[in-house]
Design a protein around this motif. Structure first.
Motif, mmCIF file in Angstrom:
data_model
loop_
_atom_site.group_PDB
_atom_site.id
_atom_site.type_symbol
_atom_site.label_atom_id
_atom_site.label_comp_id
_atom_site.label_asym_id
_atom_site.label_seq_id
_atom_site.Cartn_x
_atom_site.Cartn_y
_atom_site.Cartn_z
ATOM 1 N N ALA A 151 0.875 -1.184 0.000
ATOM 2 C CA ALA A 151 0.000 0.000 0.000
ATOM 3 C C ALA A 151 0.907 1.228 0.000
ATOM 4 O O ALA A 151 1.088 1.877 1.014
ATOM 5 C CB ALA A 151 -0.922 0.011 1.210
ATOM 6 N N CYS A 152 1.485 1.520 -1.162
ATOM 7 C CA CYS A 152 2.556 2.515 -1.239
ATOM 8 C C CYS A 152 2.101 3.922 -0.849
ATOM 9 O O CYS A 152 2.914 4.729 -0.398
ATOM 10 C CB CYS A 152 3.145 2.542 -2.643
ATOM 11 S SG CYS A 152 4.015 1.001 -3.058
ATOM 12 N N PHE A 170 6.100 -10.489 -2.088
ATOM 13 C CA PHE A 170 6.522 -10.462 -3.477
ATOM 14 C C PHE A 170 7.359 -11.700 -3.809
ATOM 15 O O PHE A 170 8.453 -11.592 -4.361
ATOM 16 C CB PHE A 170 7.317 -9.185 -3.746
ATOM 17 C CG PHE A 170 6.510 -7.933 -3.554
ATOM 18 C CD1 PHE A 170 5.741 -7.415 -4.577
ATOM 19 C CD2 PHE A 170 6.505 -7.282 -2.326
ATOM 20 C CE1 PHE A 170 4.984 -6.271 -4.401
ATOM 21 C CE2 PHE A 170 5.751 -6.126 -2.132
ATOM 22 C CZ PHE A 170 4.989 -5.629 -3.176
ATOM 23 N N GLY A 171 6.843 -12.871 -3.445
ATOM 24 C CA GLY A 171 7.527 -14.118 -3.769
ATOM 25 C C GLY A 171 7.725 -14.234 -5.270
ATOM 26 O O GLY A 171 6.843 -13.888 -6.062
ATOM 27 N N GLY A 172 8.894 -14.701 -5.666
ATOM 28 C CA GLY A 172 9.205 -14.776 -7.087
ATOM 29 C C GLY A 172 9.756 -13.485 -7.644
ATOM 30 O O GLY A 172 9.928 -13.368 -8.866
ATOM 31 N N TYR A 207 7.914 -8.920 -10.677
ATOM 32 C CA TYR A 207 7.363 -10.133 -10.066
ATOM 33 C C TYR A 207 6.070 -10.433 -10.796
ATOM 34 O O TYR A 207 5.355 -9.520 -11.246
ATOM 35 C CB TYR A 207 7.118 -9.942 -8.573
ATOM 36 C CG TYR A 207 6.027 -8.954 -8.253
ATOM 37 C CD1 TYR A 207 4.726 -9.371 -7.977
ATOM 38 C CD2 TYR A 207 6.282 -7.581 -8.265
ATOM 39 C CE1 TYR A 207 3.719 -8.465 -7.708
ATOM 40 C CE2 TYR A 207 5.289 -6.670 -7.996
ATOM 41 C CZ TYR A 207 4.012 -7.118 -7.720
ATOM 42 O OH TYR A 207 3.010 -6.200 -7.463
ATOM 43 N N GLY A 208 5.747 -11.718 -10.931
ATOM 44 C CA GLY A 208 4.540 -12.076 -11.672
ATOM 45 C C GLY A 208 4.574 -11.483 -13.073
ATOM 46 O O GLY A 208 5.534 -11.625 -13.810
ATOM 47 N N GLN A 209 3.503 -10.756 -13.433
ATOM 48 C CA GLN A 209 3.417 -10.115 -14.743
ATOM 49 C C GLN A 209 3.850 -8.656 -14.714
ATOM 50 O O GLN A 209 3.805 -7.971 -15.735
ATOM 51 C CB GLN A 209 1.970 -10.206 -15.264
ATOM 52 C CG GLN A 209 1.435 -11.620 -15.401
ATOM 53 C CD GLN A 209 2.281 -12.457 -16.353
ATOM 54 O OE1 GLN A 209 2.626 -12.009 -17.443
ATOM 55 N NE2 GLN A 209 2.594 -13.684 -15.950
ATOM 56 N N VAL A 210 4.254 -8.169 -13.548
ATOM 57 C CA VAL A 210 4.671 -6.765 -13.410
ATOM 58 C C VAL A 210 6.175 -6.671 -13.631
ATOM 59 O O VAL A 210 6.946 -7.420 -13.014
ATOM 60 C CB VAL A 210 4.309 -6.220 -12.012
ATOM 61 C CG1 VAL A 210 4.693 -4.761 -11.899
ATOM 62 C CG2 VAL A 210 2.822 -6.416 -11.748
ATOM 63 N N SER A 211 6.598 -5.748 -14.497
ATOM 64 C CA SER A 211 8.012 -5.658 -14.827
ATOM 65 C C SER A 211 8.433 -4.204 -15.002
ATOM 66 O O SER A 211 7.655 -3.360 -15.454
ATOM 67 C CB SER A 211 8.306 -6.446 -16.110
ATOM 68 O OG SER A 211 9.661 -6.354 -16.457
ATOM 69 N N ASP A 235 1.184 -2.708 -8.671
ATOM 70 C CA ASP A 235 0.944 -2.650 -10.116
ATOM 71 C C ASP A 235 2.084 -2.011 -10.896
ATOM 72 O O ASP A 235 1.921 -1.665 -12.061
ATOM 73 C CB ASP A 235 -0.356 -1.887 -10.402
ATOM 74 C CG ASP A 235 -0.330 -0.487 -9.805
ATOM 75 O OD1 ASP A 235 0.651 -0.144 -9.119
ATOM 76 O OD2 ASP A 235 -1.300 0.265 -10.025
ATOM 77 N N ALA A 236 3.253 -1.831 -10.272
ATOM 78 C CA ALA A 236 4.360 -1.185 -10.971
ATOM 79 C C ALA A 236 5.676 -1.479 -10.263
ATOM 80 O O ALA A 236 5.697 -1.853 -9.089
ATOM 81 C CB ALA A 236 4.135 0.334 -11.046
ATOM 82 N N VAL A 237 6.751 -1.305 -11.000
ATOM 83 C CA VAL A 237 8.098 -1.386 -10.447
ATOM 84 C C VAL A 237 8.841 -0.114 -10.851
ATOM 85 O O VAL A 237 8.851 0.246 -12.022
ATOM 86 C CB VAL A 237 8.865 -2.622 -10.965
ATOM 87 C CG1 VAL A 237 10.272 -2.656 -10.387
ATOM 88 C CG2 VAL A 237 8.108 -3.896 -10.620
ATOM 89 N N ASN A 238 9.423 0.553 -9.870
ATOM 90 C CA ASN A 238 10.159 1.789 -10.132
ATOM 91 C C ASN A 238 11.561 1.685 -9.551
ATOM 92 O O ASN A 238 11.845 0.826 -8.709
ATOM 93 C CB ASN A 238 9.437 2.989 -9.508
ATOM 94 C CG ASN A 238 8.051 3.183 -10.080
ATOM 95 O OD1 ASN A 238 7.875 3.414 -11.266
ATOM 96 N ND2 ASN A 238 7.046 3.055 -9.217
ATOM 97 N N LEU A 239 12.428 2.586 -9.990
ATOM 98 C CA LEU A 239 13.751 2.680 -9.397
ATOM 99 C C LEU A 239 13.776 3.842 -8.418
ATOM 100 O O LEU A 239 13.226 4.915 -8.696
ATOM 101 C CB LEU A 239 14.820 2.913 -10.480
ATOM 102 C CG LEU A 239 15.129 1.727 -11.394
ATOM 103 C CD1 LEU A 239 16.204 2.116 -12.399
ATOM 104 C CD2 LEU A 239 15.564 0.506 -10.597
#
Length: 259
Positions: free
Chosen positions: A83-84, A131-133, A163-167, A203-207
């Protein structure tokens, strides 16, 4: 691409500045978070272990192959938040990481050349959390040079994670760091660096950037201890973490008895 061209130009400039004074040993593969171009001696082993006030940390073991090294370890550099909006700092994710580093040492090809390393680090384990995987891959080019009492490290990384389908997708970022060893205190080095690491969200990955500063003390010929503070993007100063880390180096050349 422009960032990579800029970093390449900086590495050339580093090579034009003569080295005048070596800094304190041992030469480690990272400043605090950012990598360096120092490689273990052939047949040498470098081990590091650290923990911060939250109970997060890292354990890494590296083995020198001459012009290359292999690393195996685990760390909590990557964060994840479910819950960012209400939990900006996120949770530390323990990830198993393996790395291969290939490079050349200072002055290997021409006088004044900086040490250069091309590294690849990948996740091999990510369990025990939401966030397994999770997967994170870093490829980077870094140059390091001794400039008087300072060791300077500059480079660029290409990071992908998810992770999963989120990249995240391959993303380029610059990084850098320094180690300053004042002449009156040859066993003490002041450290500072900036590095980018992934942050996983639903729903997202950020740096996000991680900046650190601290002090390393060469307590023994083969070992050192560090006390440092690290700051993260989107976290206030009150969320900064205090890190204690110990480093140990074994080199066959150091232990070889003179004839």
């Amino acid at each position: 691409m422009n960032r990579l061209v800029t970093i390449s130009a900086v590495l050339v400039v580093l090579g034009l500045v003569p080295a005048r004074q070596a800094a304190a040993e041992p030469a480690l593969g990272r400043v605090l978070t950012a990598p360096t171009a120092w490689l273990p001696a052939q047949g040498g082993v470098v081990g590091t272990a650290g923990i911060d006030r939250r109970g997060d940390g890292s354990i890494t073991l590296a083995y020198g192959l001459g012009i290359a090294s292999i690393e195996l370890g685990t760390d909590t550099d990557v964060r994840g938040c479910t819950a960012c909006d209400g939990d900006l700092k996120g949770d530390a994710l323990w990830l198993g990481r393996a790395a291969f580093r290939l490079g050349a040492r200072e002055d290997a090809w021409f006088p004044g050349m900086p040490a250069v390393v091309l590294g690849l680090r990948n996740t091999f384990a990510a369990r025990g959390h939401t966030f397994g995987g999770a997967r994170v891959t870093d490829a980077y080019l870094v140059g390091s040079r001794v400039l008087g009492p300072v060791r300077l490290h500059l480079g660029a990384s290409i990071t992908d994670g998810g992770y999963g389908q989120v990249s995240l997708g391959p993303t380029v970022r610059p990084f850098g760091g320094f180690e300053w060893t004042p002449a009156p205190y040859p066993k003490t080095s002041v450290l500072g660096d900036v590095m980018w690491v992934p942050k996983l969200a639903p729903d997202a990955v950020n740096l996000e950037w991680v900046a650190g500063w601290g002090v390393r003390y060469q307590a023994l010929r083969w070992g050192s201890i560090e006390l440092a503070v690290r700051h993260r993007q989107d976290e206030g100063l009150q969320e900064s973490t205090v890190l204690v880390r110990v480093n140990g180096v074994w080199s066959p050349r150091r232990d070889r008895k003179p004839h």
